[in-house]
Design an enzyme around this catalytic site. Structure first.
Site, short mmCIF file in Angstrom:
data_model
loop_
_atom_site.label_atom_id
_atom_site.label_comp_id
_atom_site.label_asym_id
_atom_site.label_seq_id
_atom_site.Cartn_x
_atom_site.Cartn_y
_atom_site.Cartn_z
N ARG A 1 0.51 3.67 -3.13
CA ARG A 1 0.07 4.93 -3.21
C ARG A 1 0.73 6.17 -3.68
NH1 ARG A 1 0.04 5.17 1.93
NH2 ARG A 1 -2.00 4.03 2.51
N SER B 1 0.78 -1.22 0.04
CA SER B 1 -0.07 -0.03 0.16
C SER B 1 0.89 1.31 -0.10
CB SER B 1 -0.93 -0.10 1.34
OG SER B 1 -0.22 0.15 2.48
N ASN C 1 -0.28 7.90 -7.49
CA ASN C 1 -0.37 9.36 -7.79
C ASN C 1 0.65 9.77 -8.65
OD1 ASN C 1 -2.29 10.70 -5.66
ND2 ASN C 1 -1.51 8.95 -4.46
#
Lengths: 157, 258
Positions: free
Chosen positions: B198, B194, B202
């Site tokens: 993440r 994660s 992005n």
């Protein structure tokens, strides 16, 4: 987007290299400097606080001293006044005594003078009386025989 | 460029291809490594310049700036991680500044560096944003996973950590050991995944949008380009901050006894 084990491993090693450099060269001097500065500022504040309380103490001490000095001065002044009054009273009393003494002396002198004059007068009166009686009787009166009469006469004067 | 007049999909794909050396899984993404080292050496140098002459007296401008950064990171670590900060502090600082600089590279117009590399240096492919190459975020997050394991053992001991792995969420009954272990392993693996996804997601999406904007005609390009760049300025420090903060949280969870 391709997974590349080589890049992954090389990148991971790079990561630890940069952490290590940061840990050795960057982090300790800065953290130390900041901690030292914090301690310095704390010391400075404590010193300022101490200075303030010392100043307060000194000023109360000065107040006490001034008050004590003022009290002492007032006391000295009062003492001096009392002393002056004493001296004045003493001088007055001395003068009074001296006057009394001189008055007494003068009176005694006058008394003495009067009695001396009276004695002199008494002697002269006896002489005058004898002379007068001789003239009246035409003869001499024996002064020795008539001493008692003459004395009586002089005492009457 | 690969061809004189590339189609849109060719253009996009070209921009999403790394400069690679080698074959298969051992391929090295030279551009990712190069820009990682460039930004890494840059931030270490800047921080070192500030720290080199650090004094407890009146700090200079450089020292002031670096101290602000270090103090902020130190406080962030202190709030969450209750252990020795000799390593975790520099770790958090490195993550934040390094990822921040990676992300900032995304704001350089997408064609500048690849064009320079192609026309001057003769490199076919160049991608300059390490955080948009999945290997770089995963390199960080897998390193963080290793540190989680190290700090678990450091904080709880081998026995304590093993005990927690076998008994933690459901209870200490022997029949529950296998489910506990499975759940804990999933949780342990979910953390780096994660963390990396993440950041990567992005930055990859942002890069893709910049590339798509670059396809627009030149006279209108700057309008969506600058709008997206302004929005992206928010994402850049946010993702760096999240990566740092979550790393600290994971390490403090690993280090502390429950």
């Amino acid at each position: 987007m391709q997974v590349s084990l080589g890049t992954l491993i090389a990148q991971g090693i790079s990561f630890f290299v940069f952490i290590w450099v940061t840990m050795k060269l960057v982090w300790p001097p800065l953290v130390k400097a900041m901690a030292e500065r914090r301690a310095k500022i704390a010391d400075g504040l404590a010193a300022a606080e101490r200075g303030k309380s010392e100043l307060e103490e000194a000023s109360t001490q000065a107040d006490t001293l001034v008050r004590a000095a003022r009290d002492q001065a007032a006391e000295i002044l009062e003492q001096a006044n009392r002393r002056a009054a004493n001296i004045e009273a003493e001088a007055k009393a001395d003068g009074e005594r001296e006057r009394e003494r001189q008055l007494v002396a003068a009176r005694a002198e006058i008394e003495q003078e009067i009695s001396r004059a009276r004695d002199e007068l008494r002697g002269q009166v006896a002489d005058i009386a004898i002379t007068s009686a001789e003239k009246i009787l035409g003869r001499e009166i024996d002064a020795g025989k008539h001493r008692d009469i003459l004395d009586k006469l002089a005492a009457q004067i | 460029m690969a061809s004189e007049n590339p189609s849109a999909s060719e253009f996009v794909l070209h921009h999403l291809t790394n400069f690679s050396v080698g074959e298969g899984v051992w391929t090295l993404h030279v551009d990712t490594l190069f820009f990682s080292w460039l930004t890494g050496i840059f931030f270490v140098t800047v921080l070192w310049l500030g720290a080199r002459t650090a004094t407890a007296g009146v700090p200079g401008k450089m020292q002031n700036f670096v101290e602000m950064l270090v103090d902020w990171v130190d406080n962030s670590v202190k709030e969450t991680f209750h252990g020795p900060r000799d390593f975790v502090g520099p770790l958090a600082l490195t993550i934040f500044v390094w990822v921040l600089l990676w992300n900032f590279l995304d704001l350089i117009p997408v064609d500048w560096v690849p064009m320079f590399a192609y026309n001057v240096l003769g490199f076919e492919y160049t991608r300059i944003v390490p955080s948009a190459d999945i290997n770089a975020p995963f390199a960080l997050s897998i390193s963080v996973l290793l540190l989680i394991l190290v700090y678990s053992v450091k904080g709880k001991g081998f026995g304590g950590f093993g005990h927690e792995l076998l008994t933690h969420p459901f209870g200490s009954h022997p029949l529950l050991w296998i489910p506990n272990l499975l759940l804990n392993l999933v949780e342990l693996i979910a953390k780096p995944v994660s963390l990396a996804m993440r950041l990567f997601g992005n930055l990859y999406a942002a890069e893709l949008i910049f590339i798509l904007i670059a396809l627009l005609p030149a006279w209108i390009l700057f309008v969506p380009g600058s709008a997206w760049a302004i929005f992206h300025i928010l994402v850049v420090p946010l993702q760096a901050f999240l990566f740092m903060t979550l790393t600290i949280v994971y390490l403090s969870l690993a280090y502390e006894k429950h």
